[in-house]
Design a protein around this motif. Sequence first.
Motif, PDB file in Angstrom:
ATOM      1  N   ASN A 295       0.821  -1.216   0.000  1.00 15.03           N
ATOM      2  CA  ASN A 295       0.000   0.000   0.000  1.00 15.03           C
ATOM      3  C   ASN A 295       0.854   1.265   0.000  1.00 15.03           C
ATOM      4  O   ASN A 295       0.389   2.335   0.366  1.00 15.03           O
ATOM      5  CB  ASN A 295      -0.963  -0.019   1.185  1.00 15.03           C
TER       6      ASN A 295
ATOM      7  N   PRO B 276      -5.033   0.232  -1.476  1.00 16.37           N
ATOM      8  CA  PRO B 276      -5.307  -1.137  -1.932  1.00 16.37           C
ATOM      9  C   PRO B 276      -6.744  -1.337  -2.411  1.00 16.37           C
ATOM     10  O   PRO B 276      -7.018  -2.275  -3.159  1.00 16.37           O
ATOM     11  CB  PRO B 276      -5.046  -2.000  -0.698  1.00 16.37           C
ATOM     12  N   SER B 277      -7.672  -0.455  -2.011  1.00 20.07           N
ATOM     13  CA  SER B 277      -9.058  -0.670  -2.430  1.00 20.07           C
ATOM     14  C   SER B 277      -9.235  -0.503  -3.935  1.00 20.07           C
ATOM     15  O   SER B 277     -10.249  -0.917  -4.494  1.00 20.07           O
ATOM     16  CB  SER B 277      -9.996   0.289  -1.681  1.00 20.07           C
TER      17      SER B 277
ATOM     18  N   SER C 241      -9.340  -7.941  -6.171  1.00 25.88           N
ATOM     19  CA  SER C 241      -9.449  -8.494  -4.815  1.00 25.88           C
ATOM     20  C   SER C 241      -8.356  -9.515  -4.504  1.00 25.88           C
ATOM     21  O   SER C 241      -7.860  -9.581  -3.382  1.00 25.88           O
ATOM     22  CB  SER C 241     -10.825  -9.113  -4.609  1.00 25.88           C
TER      23      SER C 241
ATOM     24  N   GLN D  55      -5.444  -7.635  -3.470  1.00 26.90           N
ATOM     25  CA  GLN D  55      -5.673  -6.999  -2.167  1.00 26.90           C
ATOM     26  C   GLN D  55      -5.283  -7.937  -1.025  1.00 26.90           C
ATOM     27  O   GLN D  55      -4.710  -7.531  -0.031  1.00 26.90           O
ATOM     28  CB  GLN D  55      -7.150  -6.640  -2.010  1.00 26.90           C
TER      29      GLN D  55
ATOM     30  N   ASN E 224      -2.567  -6.861   1.753  1.00 22.64           N
ATOM     31  CA  ASN E 224      -2.926  -6.647   3.151  1.00 22.64           C
ATOM     32  C   ASN E 224      -2.064  -7.438   4.138  1.00 22.64           C
ATOM     33  O   ASN E 224      -1.899  -7.024   5.284  1.00 22.64           O
ATOM     34  CB  ASN E 224      -4.403  -6.965   3.370  1.00 22.64           C
TER      35      ASN E 224
END
Lengths: 280, 331
Positions: A213, A218-219, A223, A226, A230
């Motif tokens: 990030n 990251p949004s 996915s 992501q 994370n």
Amino acid sequence: MSVQIEHDKTAYEEVHPLNAIAGSKRPDPPNALASTMAFAHRALLRIKHVPEQMFDVTLFPIIFLLMFTYLFGGAIAGSTGEYLQFLLPGILVMTVSQITMYTGIDLNNDIRKGIFDRFRTLPIWLPSALVGALLVDVIRYSLASAIMIGLGLVLGFRPEGGVMGVLGAVLVILLFSFSFSWIWTAAGIIMRSEKSLMMVSFLVVFPLTFVSNVFVDPSTLPSWLQGFVNINPISILATAVRGLMHGDGTWEQIGWVVVVSAIFVVIFAPLTMYLYRRKE
Amino acid sequence: METRNGERQANGLAVEAAGLVKVYGKERAVDGVDLVIPKGTVYGFLGPNGAGKTTTIRMLATLIQPDSGSATIFGHDLKTESAAIKSRISLTGQYASIDEDLTGIENLVLISRLMGYTVKEAKLRAAELLSAFGLENAAKRQVKKYSGGMRRRIDIAASIVVTPDLLFLDEPTTGLDPRSRNQVWEIVRALVQTGTTVLLTTQNLEEADQLADRIAVINQGKIIAEGTSSELKASVGTGTLNVQLLDSADQAQATAILEHKLNVAVHVSTDGLTLSAPAKDSSIVAEALGELGKEKIGISDFALGRPSLDEVFLTLTGQSASDQPIEEENS
């Protein structure tokens, strides 16, 4: 030997080896603290004699910060000023994480020269050879952080967490970097040459620092990516550092950095020492 | 002779090793080495590059573990008591075992501190060593700017910051000019004089002859001969016959005659004019020379002498090492 050296008048001074034989008094082997300090002193002397090695902690941060702020600022955040608020904590994390690999390179050089063998035949607490060097690296990381934050302030970075927030953030980075370095010491023992070590380090460090990030929220990512971002240790650190600098950090964020750091040390410090003892 | 460390000196041996083996891949770098080295002596490992000298030393210095076999250093087991061994030994490797970016004095202060001296004592000790080794004027210069001889001296100085009971010197004079080499020899002799045991490796036969009380000739990981310099020479024969031919055209015939008469392999020099062969009996030598005369082979010179270590080495390693290993029994 080169011609210049052959004319050296000191080359043939008389030797009086009997004067060098120590008396019967043999000092007790140094304790862990004393040997660690001796190794730290060596690392400081190396900085004095080979100042070029400080380029990575002085020039890198300046180049990285200028480059990413002005190259990506407009595109990613709309303005460089706003992007700097987001970017600086992250790029500080990235820069310091990347320079940790030089710890491994120094060790790798020691091994290929003979001094590694000498250290291993000394009656000392062996990890002090690495801990001493890593402590001085912490000074290098602090310097890199200071330069980057200083330049950031000039460019318009305004940390809402104030002085305490920034200092806290740097402390968290130092803890993480010290722990992260043990990966490179282990790799530095395994790899045969500086070149191959560099290659492996880049292969690990670049994906870790970029797929995080640090540069983007990251949004905005797919996915599946992501998920990786994370749990990426670099993201965990960047989140905590951002929080501290902007005054909205949580103990939980810091706690995760401590956990990740502890995992690095628990795995890679013993592994490094095992390899260090067994290296042939 | 004072002992710097009193404990466990009972059997008077610095090193005792049995069946040391170290294998790298398919290569048996060290292939069953037995050693008995009495305290206070100089022991020489003589052998060509890749013979296993360095690997053996690295095992004895606790740097690498043997794949099989066992050894004790001053009675301490190599496998289980490496800490005790480390406090008694010191190693000067083949490549400078110091930090070349640091100055001479910085290196010696570092090693002194790591041996347990306080910073203040370490500085005194470093200065003392520099002056004893003729390096005072180079104290504040980076070691990478030293000449080969100076580098070797600072390296040995670092090894004797605390005088070790056993000093490993891996090819201490390789690449040095004669004067620097003599300085290193002087240092080794001084150390032995005060009770240190020295185990050195060398490719230089003169060096082994000059310094070592006992010599082990190593080839392909095995000790192919062991003994004092004169024992080794004697093991080859009472002497060596050297024949200098006038014409290299006679070389094949002369070689055949000598081989037949002396019943040994004859070594021919590269110019084809000098033949040398171990000779056990001078009356047979006389006969062989007479035979050369009968065949009208012109000889400019001949000599029968005690073999030099060079000839010992040639005799021992010239034949395939596993063929006829010459094992000396020594009392």
